[in-house]
Scaffold this motif. Sequence first.
Motif, PDB file in Angstrom:
ATOM      1  N   UNK A 155     -16.619   5.908 -40.946  1.00 41.19           N
ATOM      2  CA  UNK A 155     -16.957   6.771 -41.892  1.00 41.19           C
ATOM      3  C   UNK A 155     -16.627   6.572 -43.132  1.00 41.19           C
ATOM      4  N   UNK A 156     -15.548   6.561 -43.518  1.00 45.26           N
ATOM      5  CA  UNK A 156     -14.855   5.997 -44.898  1.00 45.26           C
ATOM      6  C   UNK A 156     -15.422   4.827 -45.286  1.00 45.26           C
ATOM      7  N   UNK A 157     -15.402   3.794 -44.559  1.00 48.80           N
ATOM      8  CA  UNK A 157     -16.119   2.516 -44.884  1.00 48.80           C
ATOM      9  C   UNK A 157     -17.686   2.864 -45.515  1.00 48.80           C
ATOM     10  N   UNK A 163     -10.076   1.920 -49.118  1.00 50.73           N
ATOM     11  CA  UNK A 163      -8.390   2.050 -48.447  1.00 50.73           C
ATOM     12  C   UNK A 163      -8.192   3.026 -47.357  1.00 50.73           C
ATOM     13  N   UNK A 164      -8.798   4.041 -47.565  1.00 58.00           N
ATOM     14  CA  UNK A 164      -8.664   5.038 -46.524  1.00 58.00           C
ATOM     15  C   UNK A 164      -9.034   4.479 -44.999  1.00 58.00           C
ATOM     16  N   UNK A 165     -10.335   3.543 -45.187  1.00 55.64           N
ATOM     17  CA  UNK A 165     -10.927   3.034 -44.021  1.00 55.64           C
ATOM     18  C   UNK A 165     -10.004   1.962 -43.478  1.00 55.64           C
ATOM     19  N   UNK A 166      -9.259   1.373 -44.393  1.00 52.41           N
ATOM     20  CA  UNK A 166      -8.453   0.218 -43.883  1.00 52.41           C
ATOM     21  C   UNK A 166      -7.190   0.843 -43.223  1.00 52.41           C
ATOM     22  N   UNK A 167      -6.738   1.951 -43.598  1.00 49.81           N
ATOM     23  CA  UNK A 167      -5.641   2.627 -42.950  1.00 49.81           C
ATOM     24  C   UNK A 167      -6.013   2.956 -41.660  1.00 49.81           C
ATOM     25  N   UNK A 168      -7.302   3.476 -41.373  1.00 50.27           N
ATOM     26  CA  UNK A 168      -7.755   3.933 -40.163  1.00 50.27           C
ATOM     27  C   UNK A 168      -7.999   2.788 -39.040  1.00 50.27           C
ATOM     28  N   UNK A 169      -8.509   1.738 -39.759  1.00 48.12           N
ATOM     29  CA  UNK A 169      -8.792   0.594 -38.956  1.00 48.12           C
ATOM     30  C   UNK A 169      -7.406   0.063 -38.493  1.00 48.12           C
ATOM     31  N   UNK A 170      -6.174   0.261 -39.445  1.00 47.92           N
ATOM     32  CA  UNK A 170      -5.146  -0.546 -38.867  1.00 47.92           C
ATOM     33  C   UNK A 170      -4.425   0.545 -37.689  1.00 47.92           C
ATOM     34  N   UNK A 184     -13.253  -5.777 -33.621  1.00 51.86           N
ATOM     35  CA  UNK A 184     -14.097  -5.187 -34.687  1.00 51.86           C
ATOM     36  C   UNK A 184     -13.559  -4.555 -35.659  1.00 51.86           C
ATOM     37  N   UNK A 185     -12.573  -3.456 -35.254  1.00 52.57           N
ATOM     38  CA  UNK A 185     -11.822  -2.768 -36.279  1.00 52.57           C
ATOM     39  C   UNK A 185     -10.847  -3.446 -37.285  1.00 52.57           C
ATOM     40  N   UNK A 186     -10.359  -4.717 -36.683  1.00 55.68           N
ATOM     41  CA  UNK A 186      -9.717  -5.748 -37.386  1.00 55.68           C
ATOM     42  C   UNK A 186     -10.667  -6.404 -38.542  1.00 55.68           C
ATOM     43  N   UNK A 187     -11.694  -6.766 -38.016  1.00 51.74           N
ATOM     44  CA  UNK A 187     -12.630  -7.523 -38.901  1.00 51.74           C
ATOM     45  C   UNK A 187     -13.039  -6.656 -40.066  1.00 51.74           C
ATOM     46  N   UNK A 188     -13.326  -5.118 -39.718  1.00 51.92           N
ATOM     47  CA  UNK A 188     -13.850  -4.436 -40.667  1.00 51.92           C
ATOM     48  C   UNK A 188     -12.433  -4.262 -41.562  1.00 51.92           C
ATOM     49  N   UNK A 189     -11.478  -4.266 -41.074  1.00 53.33           N
ATOM     50  CA  UNK A 189      -9.994  -3.936 -41.917  1.00 53.33           C
ATOM     51  C   UNK A 189     -10.122  -5.102 -42.866  1.00 53.33           C
ATOM     52  N   UNK A 190     -10.402  -6.274 -42.662  1.00 52.95           N
ATOM     53  CA  UNK A 190     -10.428  -7.518 -43.481  1.00 52.95           C
ATOM     54  C   UNK A 190     -11.250  -7.243 -44.529  1.00 52.95           C
ATOM     55  N   UNK A 191     -12.495  -6.738 -44.395  1.00 49.76           N
ATOM     56  CA  UNK A 191     -13.492  -6.490 -45.305  1.00 49.76           C
ATOM     57  C   UNK A 191     -13.282  -5.312 -46.093  1.00 49.76           C
ATOM     58  N   UNK A 192     -12.067  -4.561 -45.777  1.00 49.82           N
ATOM     59  CA  UNK A 192     -11.858  -3.361 -46.437  1.00 49.82           C
ATOM     60  C   UNK A 192     -11.036  -4.274 -47.671  1.00 49.82           C
ATOM     61  N   UNK A 193      -9.865  -5.232 -47.269  1.00 51.57           N
ATOM     62  CA  UNK A 193      -9.274  -5.710 -48.329  1.00 51.57           C
ATOM     63  C   UNK A 193     -10.082  -6.628 -49.380  1.00 51.57           C
ATOM     64  N   UNK A 194     -11.081  -7.275 -48.636  1.00 49.10           N
ATOM     65  CA  UNK A 194     -12.062  -8.063 -49.535  1.00 49.10           C
ATOM     66  C   UNK A 194     -12.827  -7.189 -50.572  1.00 49.10           C
ATOM     67  N   UNK A 195     -13.044  -6.120 -50.223  1.00 44.31           N
ATOM     68  CA  UNK A 195     -13.811  -5.075 -51.401  1.00 44.31           C
ATOM     69  C   UNK A 195     -12.981  -4.549 -52.254  1.00 44.31           C
ATOM     70  N   UNK A 196     -11.783  -4.600 -52.028  1.00 41.21           N
ATOM     71  CA  UNK A 196     -10.531  -4.208 -52.928  1.00 41.21           C
ATOM     72  C   UNK A 196     -10.062  -5.439 -53.578  1.00 41.21           C
ATOM     73  N   UNK A 197     -10.613  -6.634 -53.630  1.00 45.05           N
ATOM     74  CA  UNK A 197     -10.309  -7.782 -54.243  1.00 45.05           C
ATOM     75  C   UNK A 197      -8.853  -8.237 -53.971  1.00 45.05           C
ATOM     76  N   UNK A 198      -8.475  -7.724 -52.523  1.00 42.77           N
ATOM     77  CA  UNK A 198      -7.145  -8.460 -51.952  1.00 42.77           C
ATOM     78  C   UNK A 198      -7.447  -9.637 -51.134  1.00 42.77           C
TER      79      UNK A 198
END
Length: 235
Positions: A155-157, A163-170, A184-198
């Motif tokens: 829902x954050x994503x 950032x909030x989404x990455x914390x919850x997926x972790x 699936x959560x780990x894949x979403x977490x990776x996309x959170x980092x990509x969208x933050x340019x990390x």
Amino acid sequence: MRQARVIRYLGVGVLLLLTSACATYFPQFGRTQMPPVPQSPPGTVTPSEARTADLNQQLQGLEARVQELETKVANLEGRAPAPVKAKRRALPASPTTMYPAPTVASAAVGKYYTEGMGFYRAKKYREARQSFYQYLKNQPRGTKAPEARYYLADSFYQEGKYREAGVEFNKLRLQFPKSILAPAGLLRQALCYKNQQQMSTYRSTLQKLVKAYPNSPEAKEAQKMLRESSKGATR
């Protein structure tokens, strides 16, 4: 054994009656010396001899009865004791006893998850998070806890709060590593980092996914994303 005792008492009573009868017919019974019996003419039966014959017949009958009673006592004593009824073992608890029906409180907790999913599908992400948070507060290890954590994070994503989404997926990966939603959560977490340019963290998270869940569909997707990331880095 009670019957045997009664039979013994009957036998003793018969013997006592016999002794009493002898004392009645023979007052001199029990004395050391018997008085001389007057001689009767040959061929005649005196009253005393008649009584003696009658007593002898009664004695024989009583002895036969006593013998019969003793035989019954012996049979009773030799008979195997009646089997003792085994105590009934307690029946195992029925499923309804072992697993009591859900209480009103637990039913209300499950309602939080249902409401959260309704809000999520309606794209009311803020309300969905509130319901999922309430469910996880009351049932942190409930049957729907992995799903509640995943959709709370997503829902954050969906709102772009990476950032909030990455914390919850972790949290999903750490708390429920064996859940079907963990890859699936780990894949979403990776996309959170990509969208933050990390990008460095993005690639390391994809590698972590491939290593932890190599046979999952998400792992295949992560390998594809890693190849594309490597091509982009060399350009």
